[in-house]
Design an enzyme around this catalytic site. Structure first.
Site, PDB file in Angstrom:
ATOM      1  N   LYS B  78       1.864  -0.871   1.925  1.00  0.00           N
ATOM      2  CA  LYS B  78       2.401  -0.880   0.558  1.00  0.00           C
ATOM      3  C   LYS B  78       3.849  -0.413   0.586  1.00  0.00           C
ATOM      4  O   LYS B  78       4.188   0.527   1.317  1.00  0.00           O
ATOM      5  CB  LYS B  78       1.535   0.037  -0.321  1.00  0.00           C
ATOM      6  CG  LYS B  78       1.786  -0.053  -1.817  1.00  0.00           C
ATOM      7  CD  LYS B  78       0.761   0.812  -2.575  1.00  0.00           C
ATOM      8  CE  LYS B  78       0.956   0.791  -4.079  1.00  0.00           C
ATOM      9  NZ  LYS B  78      -0.088   1.573  -4.785  1.00  0.00           N
ATOM     10  N   SER B 153      -2.189  -0.699  -8.687  1.00  0.00           N
ATOM     11  CA  SER B 153      -0.850  -1.103  -8.304  1.00  0.00           C
ATOM     12  C   SER B 153      -0.740  -1.657  -6.885  1.00  0.00           C
ATOM     13  O   SER B 153       0.263  -2.272  -6.559  1.00  0.00           O
ATOM     14  CB  SER B 153       0.088   0.093  -8.429  1.00  0.00           C
ATOM     15  OG  SER B 153      -0.281   1.097  -7.496  1.00  0.00           O
ATOM     16  N   SER B 177      -5.560   2.688  -7.980  1.00  0.00           N
ATOM     17  CA  SER B 177      -4.643   1.672  -7.464  1.00  0.00           C
ATOM     18  C   SER B 177      -5.031   1.057  -6.126  1.00  0.00           C
ATOM     19  O   SER B 177      -4.430   0.064  -5.708  1.00  0.00           O
ATOM     20  CB  SER B 177      -3.236   2.253  -7.352  1.00  0.00           C
ATOM     21  OG  SER B 177      -2.632   2.275  -8.616  1.00  0.00           O
TER      22      SER B 177
END
Ligand SMILES: [Mg+2]
Ligand SMILES: [Zn+2]
Lengths: 501, 488, 103
Positions: B78, B153, B177
């Site tokens: 990420k 996310s 997330s």
């Protein structure tokens, strides 16, 4: 005291101090970047200091211990549990735009110290709290530049913020408090206390209680920011007292007693100036730092630190007066610096007669140290001179036993500075300063002196007013004839015997 | 194509000499080239660097050197994990050109284990969102239906993993997330116990809630990645100091006498019927395997979203204060003064959702409101934690949906922040309590979109949680289904 | 506890948070944040009497490091991402008003 005339009001001064002390750790408060100054700009900065995305703080154990040492020296209650909070404000020298500090659970709680005063007495000053935090970097404003410069070397330095109760009642006391605190911190080895480098910064909070027309009026508190010399503390407090008083006298009816304002000190102009603050300046949005966990302090840890706290200046001064029989002034001078007092104690423990030792320290040693400082910024302490405790002890002994005179001791001392390996007695021998106690030799010197000074003999015998002076003069002449080697006691005896004869 | 292999398969096949790390990396990179233009799972791909890493693995293998657990495994991370290679953007204009001088602890651990890092994946700006639509660089699309969001996310990591554009990936989870996008993309996502994985180098959103975790196609891969990234880090004061258990060796051993709790509060209203049905079926599976299914109560979890949307923005408002255009990051052109430099740089650098949360959090901490909002939310947090403590006296794990719905269409919720926040209704309490939570795929909707089962457990129960998840996976084939991707 | 944030409050909070809002941002944020606060208001119903605020999810305490120096970044690294620099310094618009903030 209320009268119909515009009587000068009486007033009481209340000064509380906030002091920031930089702790002399190796690394910074929350990360391993070096904690030192004087490097190139931005050279003592790691990702944590720079406040980069993703970095996390970890507490420096030594900083906590140093803070505890100061807390214990100030007789503070050490908290069993403390935590860390974020204090938010935007400023370019504060990379995260929050300062990690301690808000409602300071490491050190209430305490007090005995502050020595100028008159030889002392007073109690209460400590409200002391907490740990991190320092900010520096913002520089170069003349002619349209921008300000940011150097983060200082950022993240461990700071101990000490807050007193408003127990100081004069600018002089405020200064004395600062000086005593500096002494304590230097004794403990937690700070070098170099004021020019900002190791200690003072913020006096001042207000007055004015007794006027039978009423007590309390003026609003002003905080003077960031003073970094004792002189500035004293001057700024004096100025601020007069300013508040004048403000009251000008408009006694509108004197605000609420609120607090912040003022800066202009050292050149010798005055404080109101600092304009943005409306939200005091909305610091404190909250517990989620990156740090609470700190529990076991009683065992506190005791271990306590046992490592050295004898503090106040205790030492007392001991020097009570055990060594020094005057308050002598004790104060000798305990000013821990290294000097340590050296003194070592020499004394080697059997040096304390009176002679005191004279050596405050006489030739102090003089040499003073002369060795080449400029104003450098200080040379007695303990920095290349004379050891053993040498001091032997030299003092030599004077005591009459081996050399006090005058000769100074010469021997100067010799020791130049020849750090030398033994005082041998040096005295070499320099020909050893006293000669031979009866015949001394008599010869006395006769020589008497023969050369008939007027003095006549004065001694015939003029009672000049009797003592001429005896002193003749004694000096004998010593001179002996080139300082005669034993003054013996000289006195023989001289008086000859004059009476 | 080797990009379809799991991390464990790649590791084992390289060890057996059946494949090379270079071909595995090459196949992933080719898949990225073909599909990522349609998905936008990646913010950056490090093709050359990845190939060099893969070659090094192959050379070490030939030389007979010891292999790390992830030797040659192509991983995506990420883009809120700091790396010394490429930019670390958090999908924000603020950090568009930010290059970190240090690597996050997890990145170091991945590389020490021999992982090949393919690239950095898209996310909601600063991890604030549940759809990956809040990326300054454009949204990521769900591989199962590119009209739909991948969740967020960690939507980029979820999409990349589901679409076989990497063997596995890392995400971060502050309120769901990892788990919610894993659910919406049909993969495994594990949010570890707070403190199990170092946060050093994870760009902070809400420090007391953030955790990094694996996003994988199989439970075995989740165990493998967790094994590599878990463990004490002296540079994270909130890192748990105890040794990491072995997540791999007993993984296939079924759990016996396990009690699964069904919270009354996590069912009914607001949950799509297909989701409820799939969860019920999964629970029934465990029942048939001998698990005891017990009702539990989490009476205060109804305050979860409310508490979360005070605590997380409050911490975020402080964590994001550093982005001010002074030392790094976006700076406005020609600021009039210092205040303007701050305010204009931040207004230009942050997107609307980030600004909204900074505002909310600043307000919650501000003078006069702190007690009513922040302090109260922290007390409610204690209540929620207690609920879980009490529930875990009655059961070993809790089962519930990860998301009340399957993936929704892009734009469907972006007009109403509160509706978007409610996506996290089943996931936030896990972060609030600090416990581990995991998503495993447990079915598909009629429209072909994945459904996820969430398993919650007590702190540091990951070892057993993974075994529980593996029990299910062994008897189902959801994880073998592949989305049909548009091709370039 | 106010469950709304009026436009004046929005402006004040934006000032605290250093966010430059446009005239259209203000009413929008006032509306959106008010609706969130309205939802958050349910926290007031919860009975939290006698409960300690829970700032940390784990019972960790007393995490300390030894006072050991680790290398700093090079000055070049420190300034690598700086949007404004002169020599070895970061630059910001001239600050006249000092003494703000903490200490
Ligand atoms: Mg102050
Ligand atoms: Zn301070």
């Amino acid at each position: 005291m209320s009268t119909t005339t515009a009587a000068e009001p009486q007033y009481k001064v209340l000064i509380g101090m906030e002091i920031h002390v930089q702790l002399a750790t190796q690394s910074k408060m929350f990360t391993g970047a070096a904690n030192g100054f004087g490097g190139d700009p931005n050279s003592q900065v790691d990702p944590v200091i720079l406040g980069l995305p993703g970095v996390l703080p970890v507490i420096n154990k030594r900083a906590v211990e140093m803070a505890m040492m100061v807390g214990l020296a100030l007789n503070c209650q050490i908290a069993a549990q403390t935590k860390w909070d974020r204090k938010s404000y935007y400023y370019p020298d504060l990379p995260k735009n929050y300062q990690i500090s301690q808000y409602d659970q300071p490491l050190c709680g209430a305490g007090s110290i005995e502050l020595p005063l100028a008159d030889g007495g002392s007073k109690t000053v209460r400590i409200r709290r002391a907490h740990l935090e991190e320092d900010a970097g520096k913002l520089l404003h170069e003349a002619g530049m349209t921008e300000s410069l940011v150097d983060l070397n200082r950022a993240g330095t461990p700071l101990l913020e000490i807050v007193t109760e408003p127990d100081l009642t004069s600018p002089e006391e405020a200064r004395l408090f600062g000086e005593e605190l500096r002494r304590i911190c230097r004794y403990l080895g937690v700070s070098h206390g170099i004021m020019q480098q900002g190791h200690m910064r003072f913020e006096p909070n001042i207000n007055l209680h004015i007794y006027h027309h039978g009423k007590t009026i309390k003026t609003a508190i002003t905080e003077i920011k960031n003073l970094n010399s004792f002189r500035a503390v004293e001057r700024a407090c004096s100025y601020e007292i007069q300013r508040q008083l004048a403000e009251y006298l000008a408009h006694p009816e509108v004197m605000p007693s609420q609120g607090k304002s912040t003022r800066g000190w202009d050292d050149d102009k010798g005055m404080t100036l109101l600092q304009r603050e943005k409306e939200e300046a005091h909305d610091y949005r404190y909250f517990p730092d989620p990156d740090l966990v609470p700190l529990h302090i076991a009683p065992r840890w506190v005791e271990a630190i306590r046992s490592g706290v050295v004898e503090l200046p106040i205790a030492r001064r007392k001991r020097y007066q009570e055990v060594f029989g020094m005057s308050a002034k002598e004790a104060f001078s000798l305990t000013e610096e821990r290294a000097v007092a340590d050296l003194f104690d070592r020499a004394a423990s080697l059997g040096a007669p304390v009176r002679r030792l005191t004279n050596l320290f405050l006489g030739p040693a102090a003089k040499m140290a003073n002369e060795a400082a080449t400029d104003q910024a450098t200080t040379v302490l007695i303990s920095d001179l290349p004379v050891t405790a053993e040498q001091y002890a032997r030299l003092a002994q030599l004077v005591e036993t009459g081996g050399i005179s006090a005058t000769s001791a100074v010469m021997v001392f100067e010799h020791l500075i130049k020849h750090p390996e030398a033994d005082p007695a041998q040096a005295a021998e070499q320099l020909g300063l050893m006293q000669i106690r031979d009866q015949n030799q001394t008599e010869a010197w006395v006769m020589q002196a008497l023969a050369a000074n008939p007027q003095a003999i006549s004065d001694y015998k015939n003029n009672p007013k000049k009797k003592q002076a001429s005896l002193g003069f003749l004694r000096g002449a004998v010593m001179k004839a002996s080139q300082g080697k005669a034993d003054p006691k013996l000289v006195g005896e023989i001289l008086e015997a000859k004059l009476k004869a | 194509m080797l990009n379809e292999l799991t991390a464990l398969e790649i590791h084992n096949k390289i060890a057996a000499g059946e494949i090379t790390a270079t071909t595995a990396a090459q196949d992933c990179l080719s898949a990225i080239t073909r599909a990522d233009p349609h998905l936008h799972a990646y913010n950056a791909v490090f093709a050359d660097r990845a190939m060099r890493q893969a070659e090094a693995v192959d050379q070490a293998h030939t030389a007979g050197q010891p292999r790390g657990l992830l030797a040659g495994v192509p991983i995506a991370i990420k883009d809120n994990l700091c790396t010394t290679f490429g930019a670390t953007t958090c999908s924000s204009k603020m950090l568009k050109n930010f290059h970190s001088p240090y690597d996050a602890t997890v990145v170091k651990k991945l590389e020490q284990a021999g992982a090949v890092i393919l690239g950095k994946t898209n996310l909601d700006e600063f991890a604030m969102g549940s759809s990956t639509e809040n990326s300054a660089f454009g949204p990521t699309r769900n591989p199962w239906n590119t009209q739909c969001v991948p969740g967020g996310s960690s939507g980029g990591s979820a999409a990349a993993t589901a679409a076989r554009l990497c063997a596995a990936s890392l995400g971060s989870d502050t309120g769901g997330s990892i788990r919610q996008p894993a659910s919406l993309c049909g993969i495994v996502g594990l949010k570890p116990t707070y403190g199990l994985v170092s946060r050093y180098g994870l760009v902070a959103f809400a420090s007391s809630l953030d955790q990094i975790g694996p996003m994988t196609r199989t439970v075995g891969d989740a165990a493998l990645l967790l094994q590599v990234i878990a463990g004490h880090d002296p540079w994270d004061s909130t890192s748990w100091p105890e040794p990491v258990p072995d997540y791999l060796s007993d993984l296939d051993k079924p759990l016996e006498n396990v009690r699964i709790g069904l919270p009354a509060e996590f069912s009914g209203e607001g949950i799509e019927p297909e989701v409820s049905a799939a969860i019920a079926k999964a629970v029934d599976f465990y029942h048939r395997q001998g698990a005891k299914v017990v009702p539990v109560n989490l009476p205060h979890t109804k305050y979860g979203i409310a508490a979360y949307y005070v605590i997380a923005p409050a911490e975020a408002s402080s964590n994001l204060a550093r982005y001010d255009g002074v030392h790094y990051g976006h700076r406005t052109a020609r600021p009039e003064n210092l205040f303007d430099l701050y305010a204009a740089s931040r207004a230009e650098g942050f997107g609307p959702e980030v600004q909204r949360r900074i505002m909310l959090g600043t307000y919650a901490l501000s003078s006069g409101y702190y007690d009513a909002y922040y302090l109260r939310a922290l007390r409610v947090r204690q209540l929620i934690k207690r609920d879980f403590d009490q529930a875990f006296e009655k059961c070993d794990f809790i089962a519930c949906p990860t998301s009340p719905t399957v993936a929704f269409e892009l734009g469907a919720k972006s007009g109403d922040p509160l509706q978007m926040y409610l996506c996290d209704v089943f996931t936030v309490t896990c972060n609030i309590a600090g416990i581990p939570g995991m998503n495993i795929p447990c079915g598909f909707s009629q429209t072909g979109l994945p459904i996820g089962l969430q398993i919650l457990g007590p702190t540091f129960s990951e070892q057993r949680m993974l075994r529980l998840a593996r029990m299910y996976e062994k008897h189902h084939d959801w994880h073998t289904r592949k989305p049909v991707l548009p091709q370039a | 506890m106010a469950d709304t944030l009026n436009e004046a409050q929005v402006r004040h909070v934006a000032q605290l948070a250093r966010l430059k809002l446009s005239d259209t941002d203000v009413p929008r944020l006032s509306r959106q944040i008010s609706s969130i606060l309205d939802y958050v208001a349910q926290l007031q119903e919860a009975n939290v009497e006698g409960l300690e605020p829970m700032a940390h999810p784990l019972p960790l305490h007393s995490v300390l490091r030894e006072d050991e120096v680790r290398p700093s970044l090079t000055v070049q690294q420190v300034l690598a991402n700086a949007p404004g620099k002169v020599g070895a310094f970061f630059t910001v618009p001239k600050v006249l008003d000092t003494g703000l903030g903490g200490g």
